[in-house]
Design an enzyme around this catalytic site. Structure first.
Site, PDB file in Angstrom:
ATOM      1  N   ASN A 132       7.625  -1.601  -3.116  1.00  7.42           N
ATOM      2  CA  ASN A 132       7.238  -2.985  -2.811  1.00  7.42           C
ATOM      3  C   ASN A 132       7.478  -3.842  -4.052  1.00  7.42           C
ATOM      4  O   ASN A 132       7.982  -3.354  -5.060  1.00  7.42           O
ATOM      5  CB  ASN A 132       5.778  -3.047  -2.336  1.00  7.42           C
TER       6      ASN A 132
ATOM      7  N   ALA B 253      -3.173  -1.795  -8.014  1.00  4.16           N
ATOM      8  CA  ALA B 253      -1.839  -1.302  -7.636  1.00  4.16           C
ATOM      9  C   ALA B 253      -1.538  -1.625  -6.183  1.00  4.16           C
ATOM     10  O   ALA B 253      -2.437  -1.666  -5.334  1.00  4.16           O
ATOM     11  CB  ALA B 253      -1.769   0.209  -7.851  1.00  4.16           C
TER      12      ALA B 253
ATOM     13  N   ASP C 153       1.411   2.449   1.606  1.00  3.42           N
ATOM     14  CA  ASP C 153       0.511   3.054   2.589  1.00  3.42           C
ATOM     15  C   ASP C 153       1.127   4.291   3.231  1.00  3.42           C
ATOM     16  O   ASP C 153       0.414   5.161   3.710  1.00  3.42           O
ATOM     17  CB  ASP C 153       0.153   2.027   3.672  1.00  3.42           C
TER      18      ASP C 153
ATOM     19  N   LYS D 196      20.807  14.211  -1.480  1.00  2.00           N
ATOM     20  CA  LYS D 196      21.096  12.855  -0.993  1.00  2.00           C
ATOM     21  C   LYS D 196      21.527  12.898   0.474  1.00  2.00           C
ATOM     22  O   LYS D 196      22.413  13.682   0.835  1.00  2.00           O
ATOM     23  CB  LYS D 196      22.201  12.239  -1.855  1.00  2.00           C
TER      24      LYS D 196
ATOM     25  N   PRO E 296      -2.780   8.823   0.800  1.00  2.00           N
ATOM     26  CA  PRO E 296      -4.232   8.728   0.570  1.00  2.00           C
ATOM     27  C   PRO E 296      -4.591   7.312   0.128  1.00  2.00           C
ATOM     28  O   PRO E 296      -3.766   6.624  -0.482  1.00  2.00           O
ATOM     29  CB  PRO E 296      -4.471   9.718  -0.571  1.00  2.00           C
ATOM     30  N   ASP E 297      -5.815   6.891   0.450  1.00  2.00           N
ATOM     31  CA  ASP E 297      -6.268   5.566   0.014  1.00  2.00           C
ATOM     32  C   ASP E 297      -7.125   5.759  -1.243  1.00  2.00           C
ATOM     33  O   ASP E 297      -8.255   6.244  -1.171  1.00  2.00           O
ATOM     34  CB  ASP E 297      -7.068   4.881   1.125  1.00  2.00           C
TER      35      ASP E 297
HETATM   36  O1  PMT Z   1       1.852  -6.531  -9.700  1.00  2.00           O
HETATM   37  P1  PMT Z   1       2.021  -8.027  -9.602  1.00  2.00           P
HETATM   38  O2  PMT Z   1       3.450  -8.438  -9.407  1.00  2.00           O
HETATM   39  O3  PMT Z   1       1.347  -8.746 -10.736  1.00  2.00           O
HETATM   40  O4  PMT Z   1       1.283  -8.510  -8.269  1.00  2.00           O
HETATM   41  C1  PMT Z   1      -0.098  -8.401  -8.184  1.00  2.00           C
HETATM   42  C2  PMT Z   1      -0.562  -7.853  -6.816  1.00  2.00           C
HETATM   43  C3  PMT Z   1      -0.190  -8.839  -5.733  1.00  2.00           C
HETATM   44  C4  PMT Z   1       0.112  -6.504  -6.558  1.00  2.00           C
HETATM   45  C5  PMT Z   1      -2.116  -7.659  -6.933  1.00  2.00           C
HETATM   46  O5  PMT Z   1      -2.712  -8.896  -7.231  1.00  2.00           O
HETATM   47  C6  PMT Z   1      -2.681  -7.103  -5.647  1.00  2.00           C
HETATM   48  O6  PMT Z   1      -2.981  -7.793  -4.687  1.00  2.00           O
HETATM   49  N1  PMT Z   1      -2.841  -5.746  -5.602  1.00  2.00           N
HETATM   50  C7  PMT Z   1      -3.215  -4.985  -4.416  1.00  2.00           C
HETATM   51  C8  PMT Z   1      -1.991  -4.812  -3.554  1.00  2.00           C
HETATM   52  C9  PMT Z   1      -2.305  -4.057  -2.261  1.00  2.00           C
HETATM   53  O7  PMT Z   1      -1.738  -3.019  -2.041  1.00  2.00           O
HETATM   54  O8  PMT Z   1      -3.211  -4.606  -1.520  1.00  2.00           O
HETATM   55  P2  PMT Z   1      -3.729  -3.998  -0.097  1.00  2.00           P
HETATM   56  O9  PMT Z   1      -4.438  -5.127   0.553  1.00  2.00           O
HETATM   57  O10 PMT Z   1      -2.607  -3.363   0.633  1.00  2.00           O
HETATM   58  O11 PMT Z   1      -4.728  -2.865  -0.541  1.00  2.00           O
HETATM   59  C10 PMT Z   1      -6.122  -3.090  -0.680  1.00  2.00           C
HETATM   60  C11 PMT Z   1      -6.673  -2.313  -1.847  1.00  2.00           C
HETATM   61  O12 PMT Z   1      -6.561  -0.921  -1.597  1.00  2.00           O
HETATM   62  C12 PMT Z   1      -5.998  -2.559  -3.164  1.00  2.00           C
HETATM   63  O13 PMT Z   1      -6.974  -2.548  -4.158  1.00  2.00           O
HETATM   64  C13 PMT Z   1      -5.068  -1.356  -3.335  1.00  2.00           C
HETATM   65  O14 PMT Z   1      -4.865  -1.029  -4.704  1.00  2.00           O
HETATM   66  C14 PMT Z   1      -5.866  -0.268  -2.630  1.00  2.00           C
HETATM   67  N2  PMT Z   1      -5.048   0.784  -2.018  1.00  2.00           N
HETATM   68  C15 PMT Z   1      -4.237   0.512  -0.977  1.00  2.00           C
HETATM   69  C16 PMT Z   1      -3.552   1.527  -0.361  1.00  2.00           C
HETATM   70  C17 PMT Z   1      -3.688   2.848  -0.848  1.00  2.00           C
HETATM   71  N3  PMT Z   1      -3.033   3.844  -0.292  1.00  2.00           N
HETATM   72  N4  PMT Z   1      -4.495   3.085  -1.894  1.00  2.00           N
HETATM   73  C18 PMT Z   1      -5.178   2.075  -2.482  1.00  2.00           C
HETATM   74  O15 PMT Z   1      -5.917   2.309  -3.441  1.00  2.00           O
END
Ligand code: PMT
Length: 399
Positions: free
Chosen positions: A209, A273, A277, A287, A304-305
């Site tokens: 991403n 991060a 997902d 390849k 995993p989350d």
């Molecule tokens: O890195 P930059 O270019 O500076 O951009 C910053 C950002 C947009 C990446 C940052 O500000 C941000 O929003 N980070 C979270 C991105 C994200 O994956 O959001 P989400 O809404 O999909 O996930 C929700 C939360 O669960 C997040 O804290 C994520 O880290 C966490 N997560 C999600 C999926 C997963 N498998 N494990 C997780 O821990």
């Protein structure tokens, strides 16, 4: 606090000089006495009057001002201080310092001191990257001069890159560290995730991403500046490892989870991060070739989350688990739902719709969602977001 500490602030020429006004305010709020030396070039950007009003002291400019020499010699000026701070530090003043020149009050005070010196460089990116500036800086560092910044970003000259002066809060934290004062978060252990993850499809292709790691890295750097013992678990990012903390570099979500588990126990965890997902259910060893049966559809498996796992880590759960929500619509509503679903304490919801440049950009607009409600922060740099988050963490943990 900086009560009783005396800072000699040297302001050289550069548009960033306006940030020094804010720095003086913050230093004085924390109890420090600030005395200013303004170079001739610096006086093109800020006035002695505004510096005098904010510092509550006389502003020094010329080396051969007889009144100053009678009242306060240039040697005394640096002797009286606990720390000399040069902010902004122009390429020219850094060069003078490296050569040991003393042809104005600022360079003379810097040569005449045996106190610690902290510089906050600010200049055009090409000047910053020039071998001469880098050599000057290396010489100064070898002599024990401390540095803070510069940061990467848009510049007043219209260019982009490293050269922006560190924000006043960052300089303040560097001043506290230079004076050997424990930061507000010292004694605290923190874990931050940052950047994207790369999920391999085959040895050359991956699912990813647009995360650059700027927001997560800024948070980890701010926590470390404020004294927290910080582990940054970073997915693939072009950014250098921030100073003063431990960085663990990983590729995939599964590796990120393992690195986070290994970093426990911590008191604070911030998941910034953008973890993929999903991953390819069966990453190919070789390849994939489009001409010999490459799959038309990719089978995916759920990753995993990490945020959920940290929030439900039982006896290992950090006291404060903070997540982000990256949304393109109904940002606050979906952020609230994530807070409940993931079981964390706070969510920093941000809009990542096309045009916002939240992914990869320099600034961010946060809605801090807690059990108590929503706090809408104005648009600010990612470093400022990190500083504000640190202040909120410190206040919540009673520090
Ligand atoms: O890195 P930059 O270019 O500076 O951009 C910053 C950002 C947009 C990446 C940052 O500000 C941000 O929003 N980070 C979270 C991105 C994200 O994956 O959001 P989400 O809404 O999909 O996930 C929700 C939360 O669960 C997040 O804290 C994520 O880290 C966490 N997560 C999600 C999926 C997963 N498998 N494990 C997780 O821990």
């Amino acid at each position: 606090m900086l009560t009783g500490k005396r800072v000699l602030l040297i302001i050289s020429g550069g548009i960033a000089a306006y940030k020094s006004l804010e720095l003086i305010r913050r230093l004085r709020e924390r109890g420090a006495a600030v005395r200013c030396v303004l170079t001739r070039a610096g006086a093109q950007f800020v006035t002695p009057l505004s510096l005098a009003a904010l510092s509550g002291d006389k502003v020094y400019g010329e080396l051969f001002d007889l009144t100053d020499e009678a009242e306060m010699g240039h040697i005394q000026l640096s002797r009286d201080a606990d720390l000399l701070v040069v902010a902004p530090a122009s390429a020219d003043l850094l060069a003078k310092m490296a050569q040991g020149r003393a042809d104005d009050l600022a360079s003379t005070a810097l040569l005449a001191t045996d106190k610690a010196v902290l510089v906050a460089p600010a200049m055009n990116v090409r000047m910053w990257e020039h071998a001469a500036t880098q050599a000057n800086l290396a010489a100064l560092k070898a002599r024990g001069v401390l540095t803070v910044g510069p940061n990467e970003g848009d510049m007043a000259c219209g260019e982009y890159g490293f050269g922006r002066m560190a924000e006043p809060q960052e300089i303040l934290a560097a001043i506290e560290a230079a004076l050997g004062l424990p930061g507000r978060l010292s004694g605290l252990r923190a874990l931050v995730t940052s950047g994207p993850t790369h999920e391999p499809i085959d040895p050359v292709r991956y699912i990813a991403n647009r995360s650059s790691g700027k927001q997560g890295h800024a948070i980890a750097a701010a926590l470390a500046r404020h004294g927290a013992e910080t582990t940054l678990v970073s997915g693939p990012s072009q950014l250098p490892d921030p100073p003063g903390l431990r960085t663990v570099r990983v590729e995939t979500a599964q590796e990120m989870l393992a690195a986070c588990r290994a970093a426990l126990p911590v008191e604070v965890a911030v998941c910034a991060a953008a973890v993929a997902d999903w991953r390819a259910a069966h990453a190919a060893q070789h390849k994939l070739k489009k001409d010999n049966g490459a799959p038309a559809a990719l089978e995916l498996a759920q990753n995993p989350d990490i945020l959920s796992e940290l929030s439900q880590a039982g006896g290992q759960r950090p006291s404060l688990v903070i997540g982000f929500a990256a949304e393109t619509e109904r940002v606050v509503e979906q952020g609230r739902a994530k807070l409940a679903r993931k079981g964390c304490d706070w969510i920093l919801a941000n809009d990542v719709a096309p045009g916002t440049a939240t992914f990869g950009g320099e600034s961010n607009r946060i809605h801090l969602i807690t059990a108590d409600g929503v706090d809408d922060w104005p648009q600010m740099t990612k470093t400022e977001v990190a500083e504000r988050l640190c202040r909120q963490i410190a206040a919540t943990l009673g520090r």
